[in-house]
Design a protein around this motif. Structure first.
Motif, short mmCIF file in Angstrom:
data_model
loop_
_atom_site.label_atom_id
_atom_site.label_comp_id
_atom_site.label_asym_id
_atom_site.label_seq_id
_atom_site.Cartn_x
_atom_site.Cartn_y
_atom_site.Cartn_z
N UNK A 115 0.75 -1.22 0.05
CA UNK A 115 -0.10 0.04 0.15
C UNK A 115 1.05 1.28 0.11
N UNK A 116 1.84 1.34 0.73
CA UNK A 116 2.93 2.41 1.00
C UNK A 116 3.45 2.58 -0.37
N UNK A 117 4.33 1.36 -0.87
CA UNK A 117 4.99 1.55 -2.27
C UNK A 117 4.10 1.80 -3.44
N UNK A 138 -2.80 0.03 -4.81
CA UNK A 138 -2.70 -1.50 -4.95
C UNK A 138 -2.86 -2.10 -3.48
N UNK A 139 -3.78 -2.92 -3.32
CA UNK A 139 -4.28 -3.67 -1.91
C UNK A 139 -4.07 -5.12 -2.19
N UNK A 198 8.02 8.46 -0.12
CA UNK A 198 6.98 9.45 0.50
C UNK A 198 5.41 9.10 0.09
N UNK A 199 4.68 8.84 0.85
CA UNK A 199 3.28 8.66 0.67
C UNK A 199 2.45 10.19 0.84
N UNK A 223 8.33 6.55 4.98
CA UNK A 223 7.52 5.31 4.17
C UNK A 223 8.39 4.07 4.54
N UNK A 224 8.36 3.01 3.30
CA UNK A 224 9.11 2.10 3.54
C UNK A 224 10.65 2.24 3.83
#
Length: 423
Positions: free
Chosen positions: A119-121, A126-127, A305-306, A337-338
């Protein structure tokens, strides 16, 4: 904790003489029995393709290389994660061991963390919807009988897949799912955590009215390696292994990309996917990717960064085409984020080769500080941990007429970059 890498296995399925596709996995068990020769390492043949979105002059064409990083077309043998996808997680036990942990505990090792990673990427595009089963599915043979290991013998690996699918089909409608995870009891004596990998079939199994083209076989310890399922799921989306496997199995695995992408190492300090991967998967579009064909001034937002809901993604990736099969990518990486545990922040430069197969180095991070390293206590490959350019630095790409200057960093955290092409 293991620091293993898990290469995929490509499995030729022996075709039946009548060409009949049976409607359930119980009926397909005989075909799985004859999944020979499983020891083969040939590449899975590419199917018909669909046009990729936002392909421009800097988009390298997809080639016949396994998991080619070309992105002008999409390989329809793989689900594209630009929509919600459903996954089933089947937990396999064995007659020679009573499970110590429950399926619920094992499921929590992987979810929701893997869903949250993607979700972050994907910036929420996308879920991954996981449905872990709540009970153990018993295999017919002891765990030691299957000979589970990294370089698995074809006959026993075939038997494992056949038995797992037959057993799971009793209660699983595979037509409901896009992705299949087969998770073995981690405490069974014959389970080797080094054997985790994606198994691909060159001709899909037909089950419950749907095709099964690949399964993710999970043999991880409890708790598992960090981000291991995100890495394996990346293969399900046609992403390549970015690590280097030494011929003798010894030495550094991370010389190509270091910490900078989960497809290089699930242990990376900055495991968010490269912008090139996000472009390939449909998470970045033409408005976030700049094809640089002359001198350009850019403001690059941090890749991981989301943005807040409703905000623009901004420019995330700059690409310079350097040949028929090569390109340079420039992106900003920050502690968010990630990438929140990253060793260093700045502007990362890497080379893309679309004819290089998975595991052969299709991505090469270029080190802007070749005479130094960083984070020896945490990095998977300290020489590349400080690879990004910092404010006020200049980098001339070896062998190319490309110079990159990082002027400064804005108050919002973006980097101001000038790319010069020429003498």
């Amino acid at each position: 904790m293991s620091r293993a890498r898990h290469p995929e296995v490509d499995v030729p399925r022996q075709h039946g003489s009548g060409g009949v596709e049976r409607p359930s996995l119980r009926g397909v068990a005989a075909a799985l029995t004859s999944l020979m020769a499983l020891a083969a390492t040939g590449l899975v043949a590419g199917p018909a393709v669909a046009a990729a979105r936002d392909a421009g002059p800097c988009a390298l064409p997809r080639t016949g290389a396994h998991h080619s990083l070309g992105l002008d077309t999409w390989n329809d043998a793989y689900p594209r994660p630009d929509r919600g996808l459903d996954a089933v997680m089947v937990f396999l036990s064995f007659p020679d061991a009573e499970p110590v942990v429950s399926p619920q505990v094992l499921a929590a090792d992987y979810f929701p963390s893997t869903t949250e990673f993607f979700q972050r990427a994907s910036y929420g595009r996308f879920t991954l919807r996981a449905e872990p089963q709540r009970h153990w599915t018993r295999m017919p043979h002891p765990s030691t009988w299957y000979g589970i290991q990294r370089d698995w013998g074809s006959e026993r690996r075939s038997a494992y897949l056949r038995d797992a699918i037959e057993a799971a089909d009793e209660e699983t409608d595979f037509s409901d799912y896009d992705i299949v995870y087969l998770v073995a009891d981690p405490d069974a004596p014959g389970v080797d955590s080094d054997a985790t990998k994606v198994v691909n079939f060159d001709r899909p199994l037909r089950a419950d009215g749907a095709d099964i083209r690949r399964v993710v076989t999970v043999f991880e310890e409890h708790p598992p390696d960090r981000n291991v399922l995100a890495h394996e799921t990346g293969h399900v989306f046609d992403l390549a292994d970015l690590y280097h496997r030494p011929e003798d199995g010894k030495g550094d695995w991370d010389t190509y990309v270091g910490d900078w992408d989960v497809m290089g190492s699930q242990f990376g300090l900055a495991p968010d996917l490269f912008g090139w991967h996000k472009w390939k998967l449909g998470w970045l579009s033409g408005s976030q990717v700049v094809c640089v064909q002359g001198d350009s001034d850019l403001t690059l937002e941090p890749m991981a960064e989301v943005p807040v809901p409703g905000a623009s993604l901004g420019t995330r990736l700059a690409v310079i085409r350097t040949g028929a099969d090569t390109a340079l990518a420039v992106e900003a990486r920050g502690a968010t984020g990630n990438d929140r545990t990253t060793c260093s922040e700045g502007v990362l430069v890497y080379r893309i080769r679309n004819t290089t197969p998975s595991g052969g180095g299709p991505v090469e991070v270029l080190d802007a500080h070749p005479d130094s390293d960083a984070c020896w206590d945490r990095s998977v490959y300290p020489p590349l941990a400080d690879a990004p350019l910092r404010e006020g630095e200049r980098y001339t790409v070896p062998g190319e007429r490309v110079r990159i200057d990082v002027a400064d960093r804005t108050r919002s955290g973006a980097w101001t970059v000038r790319i010069t092409i020429g003498p």
